[in-house]
Motif scaffolding. Structure first.
Motif, short mmCIF file in Angstrom:
data_model
loop_
_atom_site.label_atom_id
_atom_site.label_comp_id
_atom_site.label_asym_id
_atom_site.label_seq_id
_atom_site.Cartn_x
_atom_site.Cartn_y
_atom_site.Cartn_z
N THR A 171 2.76 18.14 17.06
CA THR A 171 1.13 18.18 16.99
C THR A 171 1.16 19.89 16.80
OG1 THR A 171 0.39 17.14 18.96
CG2 THR A 171 -1.33 18.39 17.92
N ARG B 24 -6.76 4.94 10.45
CA ARG B 24 -7.35 4.84 11.64
C ARG B 24 -6.43 5.60 12.78
NH1 ARG B 24 -12.00 3.43 12.27
NH2 ARG B 24 -11.85 2.87 9.88
N HIS C 139 -1.44 9.54 14.15
CA HIS C 139 -0.97 10.40 15.56
C HIS C 139 -1.91 11.59 15.56
CE1 HIS C 139 1.06 12.59 18.07
NE2 HIS C 139 1.67 11.84 19.07
N ILE C 140 -2.22 12.15 14.08
CA ILE C 140 -3.48 13.18 13.77
C ILE C 140 -4.97 12.89 14.38
CG2 ILE C 140 -1.52 13.99 12.36
CD1 ILE C 140 -4.09 13.51 9.54
N GLU C 141 -5.56 11.82 14.19
CA GLU C 141 -6.72 11.74 14.59
C GLU C 141 -6.21 11.12 16.22
OE1 GLU C 141 -8.90 11.24 14.16
OE2 GLU C 141 -10.20 9.37 15.08
N GLU C 142 -5.55 10.07 16.40
CA GLU C 142 -5.73 9.11 18.24
C GLU C 142 -5.01 10.60 19.04
OE1 GLU C 142 -4.31 5.30 18.01
OE2 GLU C 142 -6.50 4.94 16.72
N ASP C 143 -4.11 11.08 18.86
CA ASP C 143 -2.91 11.57 19.96
C ASP C 143 -2.75 13.51 19.80
OD1 ASP C 143 -2.81 9.18 21.61
OD2 ASP C 143 -2.17 8.40 19.56
N GLU C 144 -3.55 14.07 19.09
CA GLU C 144 -3.36 15.66 18.77
C GLU C 144 -4.61 15.48 19.73
OE1 GLU C 144 -1.74 16.17 15.30
OE2 GLU C 144 0.09 15.13 15.95
N ALA C 145 -5.82 15.02 20.33
CA ALA C 145 -6.63 15.89 20.98
C ALA C 145 -7.84 17.28 20.26
CB ALA C 145 -6.16 16.57 22.52
N GLY C 146 -7.68 16.42 18.93
CA GLY C 146 -8.55 17.49 18.07
C GLY C 146 -7.72 18.66 17.28
N ALA C 147 -6.24 18.76 17.37
CA ALA C 147 -5.08 20.35 17.03
C ALA C 147 -5.89 20.28 15.27
CB ALA C 147 -3.87 19.81 17.14
N GLU D 144 -8.31 19.63 13.60
CA GLU D 144 -9.80 20.08 13.37
C GLU D 144 -9.25 21.95 13.95
OE1 GLU D 144 -9.05 17.32 14.43
OE2 GLU D 144 -10.79 15.48 13.71
N LEU E 252 -10.87 14.34 9.26
CA LEU E 252 -10.07 13.71 9.52
C LEU E 252 -11.30 11.75 8.55
CD1 LEU E 252 -7.57 13.92 12.60
CD2 LEU E 252 -7.87 14.89 10.46
N LYS F 44 -2.78 20.91 24.91
CA LYS F 44 -3.12 20.53 24.11
C LYS F 44 -3.28 20.16 22.80
CE LYS F 44 -1.95 16.19 22.61
NZ LYS F 44 -0.35 15.18 21.66
N ARG F 45 -4.41 20.50 22.20
CA ARG F 45 -5.06 20.71 20.93
C ARG F 45 -4.19 21.79 20.34
NH1 ARG F 45 -11.03 22.34 19.24
NH2 ARG F 45 -10.85 24.43 20.37
N HIS G 72 -4.44 13.94 25.58
CA HIS G 72 -4.02 13.30 23.71
C HIS G 72 -5.47 12.96 23.30
CE1 HIS G 72 0.29 13.51 25.70
NE2 HIS G 72 -0.63 11.81 26.10
N SER H 112 -9.17 13.50 22.07
CA SER H 112 -10.38 13.95 21.85
C SER H 112 -11.26 13.07 23.14
CB SER H 112 -11.79 13.78 20.44
OG SER H 112 -10.44 14.61 19.91
#
Lengths: 346, 346, 346, 346
Positions: free
Chosen positions: A60, A81, A84-92, A94, A102, B229-230, C130, C132
């Protein structure tokens, strides 16, 4: 029998040994040490060109920091869609980009469809002050669906992106698994195909916690030192990050690890797909398997202590989906045992 | 003879052994493992109360993430003018807090003066929409000047902060060194003295890369999972972070390490301070020494291969300042040799 | 004949007169003035309940600031795929929220489909570190497609949101136009239907530059003062913002303005839709018209000096889409003339 | 008798008339209108060079947006300890810059001391990854102490900044008042003295809500459109912002307004300073007065209905400080009456 995640696997003996070996005497902090220089040299050699390397500890961090260097805060990053950067990084992404968006693109089996990218770019309002500005394309290699972009696919997507002025990032958390599938040189799968910045993953493939952000154009990395530091991702005892990377690349260790994981995944997926009522959701090209299984099989595997994840929509009368992940240290015997349990349930 | 930084020291044998021992079989990722639970239990026992623990890998991450939980983006964090969070984190607190300000307070020897804090709070425009709103106090323990807050000093500062509605953070990158100096229980130096959140450091004192963010009120940590996480600071193979912390706390290992470093620093500082023309810039209460030395001594040490940092203003005819740091594995013989070189130069 | 935007219309005479009238003598700055108090009272009366009002000057400011109060930086804001906050604010919600995501939902004619919201919420990973975290639902009223949510539709969506712990925001840039269509009381279309925070627009409907962020729960607005100020949206000479709002609400001025615009849009849309080869893309329920027109009609309108925007996909042999917007001061004669030009072209 | 703030003054008749005049017919939204083009031309002529102009409505927006274009998120902006951007913008520069630091410099009477700037820059760790990187210098003109930088002072500070690679911003919220004092051409006080970006204020000097961000190098403004929009500071009905600015600059209106305010301040300050026990805290060079007054005078003024602000430290037996601000429409009779009240109290 743990197929839940390659993150559940431990550290390979070679990498653990390298950590122990690195623990000799003093070393200047924050990367001013010989092991870090060796890691840099190893990546330069591996990718057959000048580049800039920044070790970090998590995927991440690698992705979000890399993307932050490629987009202004008002930018849009195109990704699949299910990236990982969208679904599993909790907004990192951003957080580190200061608020970039995204923009989610569709495509079968985890790959961005060429036409979708082209159409989206054509409809984007470049230069219109009301709109976020497209700034980067991020490809995941291997994808979140366990598939792999061919170099020509990467190149075609990158060409569209570059023509529109976008930078190209590759999330290579499972880059080794992808490369083994491709059987090509690292350069061919990356910068020769138009990748500008690579998140080169090692953690999922036998390291303890080590990734590298690689800029193929070192000039583009001019301020990355500050990004990494203010993200809290500059390690004081950097030698231990670097030692993992050096050992990972040495003598093809990384490809052997990934080759083993991929081979296990191939065996397991073929066995599962052959079951009555089963079918693969995505082609298995790396170390992840997404498979539809009859309910009885799912239940039997769970009862039998086989670790995996339910996936996708809820189970129906026809069964449901499951994800299995093989790792560098997956025991072939575990594959056999899991398949036996599954076969017994049909 | 490296006294440049405790970050230049390696990993203690006990912690390296713990990493090797942790490398057995699979473990669920992201902290859902038995070693992480053991680390949580160890901190609970150590601090003699219920608490919430979040392992991370760097001190900057620990500090910036902790502070982000204590301040709104329009908040002000009071810290000493020379605090690490101000001088050496490249803006990490600002990033993670979404733009909060660090308000710099003065005080001798790295400690915030009680009156300065009181006056600053009295002059702050609480509730005035034009002003950033004071939200947290951050104390460094041991300080960046190598001194240590007594529990009653911490308590007095925390009382002022709490009365004004501010939370209290402690940057304990060298908490072990401070505690050895104090000779009190961890609880007495922290939550019993008003500390709400502690960045508990281990890296500088023998770990590879391990810190813990500790909330003494677990309810205040409700959303810390997302912050970590983020920030890219959630480790997939968390067990290796946790294993370092477990070994660090086991059988007083952390205090033995710090005790050794402090003792070396005492010896070295006393020897240096006794030199003609030398004097300590700050009292030596932990493992850092800030000392004014004659130019000839500085030159002789450098020529003799003694690693240390020049510090503060440029050297004059009277000499200049230097920082020496002792670590858990500083060789007493190195201390002696360095002192011998210094004495020979006077 | 300018149907390009209600933003192209000027300021209504009543509001301009109010600005002139407000320009008497001194008034305390930053909202501590009698006109601002009058505006607050007017909104309280209008919405028939206690509330908190914050005048700002742009719709983007109103939306982005409002949303920032409803989401943590790691939150997800659900909105329609074509919402203004997604398409036309250049990332303002991301900036003010510190990096929250907009999650784009589908639905016909600019309205979020109930089932889509329900399914999306059901699939969201509440509490999973993980991911958002879903935090708010934003509805646009009238929508970007010129349609209007019925109170029961708003209530049904809000109920799903609230049950999942999400707050409900309404982007009411064209709230007056929507309300005229609904013919209900403002309370019924907002807080009685579950809206927590409303961006109440006036600019598009005859004000110079005035919107109000309205919290129906004043307690939820506790820190909004700081959000507005640090966004640069606190006006020193606030009385002039407030004077616009007071005049806007006085004697139903706002509803008369919107009623006129809606009526013009009805006439124009009916005339256009009756043309051979034409059809409405969306129902016309407020002051915006989205219509498919034959190419000859489009060309004739442009040649005839009728201001409007091409919209949507590129023109084909069948023609293309256009957007027409009527305003508080649209001349009925202009509507007739535009229709005449269009009819002549068929 | 309101001397509390120039923000308490209203709008000058000329500017109000311009707003009314601008309210004719339609105008394209978002700045694509003839009045905005006229404003751009007026600034180009005023400053005698090509430049880029961006109207916004508040001084905080102007400053924070301007600074965000001059610093990376890990940058440091040097400003005076009492600068408006530090004390009265609730963290707006931090928000818009994505977390940059304001580094506070000392200097008498609100002006940054040349040596302080030089010393600070000399001690900054350029290129050191642990440190925020100096990126911009922000000067306030007139200062928060009511004093004015001479062009040679500005030039000397700017030269140091530029030599170190820093950009130079001027917060000209009271630029007109400063310029009247200087009696020079706008170019001489700004870009010829090294100013790169100017926040040109009009609100405090007779506008309703209008400021202009001026880039003297238009190329440096390439992405400012996006910054303004995503900050919510792009006005849809831009013509009304621009009309204020056009009227403000026309026929020297802005300088007449400021000249009047400055003259009133001179008269008032001389009268107050002549009182027994009174003295000026800062030289009065613009329209703000900072004066120490005996307690009896302070009390008499308050009792007599003279609006002003207590300032600085708490009142003692000797009296206390007060701030008086004169505006474009301050009544000379009010100045006389206030002085009479003060004199009667001594």
């Amino acid at each position: 029998m743990n197929f839940s995640s390659d993150n559940a696997a431990g550290v390979s003996p070679q990498i653990m040994a390298a950590l122990t070996a690195a623990n000799e005497g003093h070393a200047m902090a924050y990367g001013d040490d010989s092991i870090t220089r060796a890691a840099e040299a190893a990546f330069t050699e591996l990718f057959e060109r000048e580049l800039a390397v920044f070790p970090v500890a998590t995927g991440t961090a690698a992705n979000a920091l890399a993307l932050s260097a490629l987009t202004p805060p008002w930018g849009q990053i195109y990704c699949h869609r299910n990236a990982h950067i969208e679904e599993d990084e909790a907004g990192a992404p951003e957080l580190f980009s200061g608020g970039a968006k995204l923009a989610l693109l569709d495509g079968d089996h985890g790959k961005i469809a060429l036409e979708t990218l082209a159409d989206t770019i054509a409809a984007a309002g470049f230069g219109v002050q009301h709109h976020s500005q497209p700034s980067a394309l991020s490809l995941t290699q291997a994808t979140e669906a366990g598939t792999v972009y061919q170099p020509r696919e990467t190149a075609a997507l990158a060409a569209i992106a570059h023509e529109a002025g976008l930078a190209v990032h590759m999330d290579g958390a499972r880059f080794a698994n992808a490369l083994v599938h491709l059987g090509c040189r690292p350069a061919e799968a990356t910068w020769k195909a138009g990748v500008d910045v690579l998140s080169f993953g090692a953690t999922k493939n036998g390291a303890m916690a080590a990734e590298a952000v690689i800029f193929f154009d070192p000039d583009a990395a001019a301020d990355f030192l500050y990004r990494r530091k203010r993200g809290g991702h500059l390690f004081s005892k950097m030698r231990y990050l670097s030692a993992q990377l050096v050992a990972y690349l040495r003598d093809g260790h990384w490809l052997q690890n990934a080759g083993h994981a991929n081979a296990c995944a191939a065996t397991l997926s073929q066995g599962l797909a052959a079951l009555t009522g089963a079918h693969l959701v995505h082609p298995v090209q790396a170390n992840e398997i997404f498979v539809h299984l009859p309910g009885a099989v799912l239940a039997a595997l769970e009862a039998g202590g086989v670790g995996f994840h339910r996936w996708g929509p809820a189970e129906t009368a026809d069964g449901g989906q499951a994800r299995f992940v093989c790792a560098f240290n997956t025991e072939p015997g575990d594959v056999d045992r899991a398949l036996q349990i599954a076969q017994n349930a049909t």
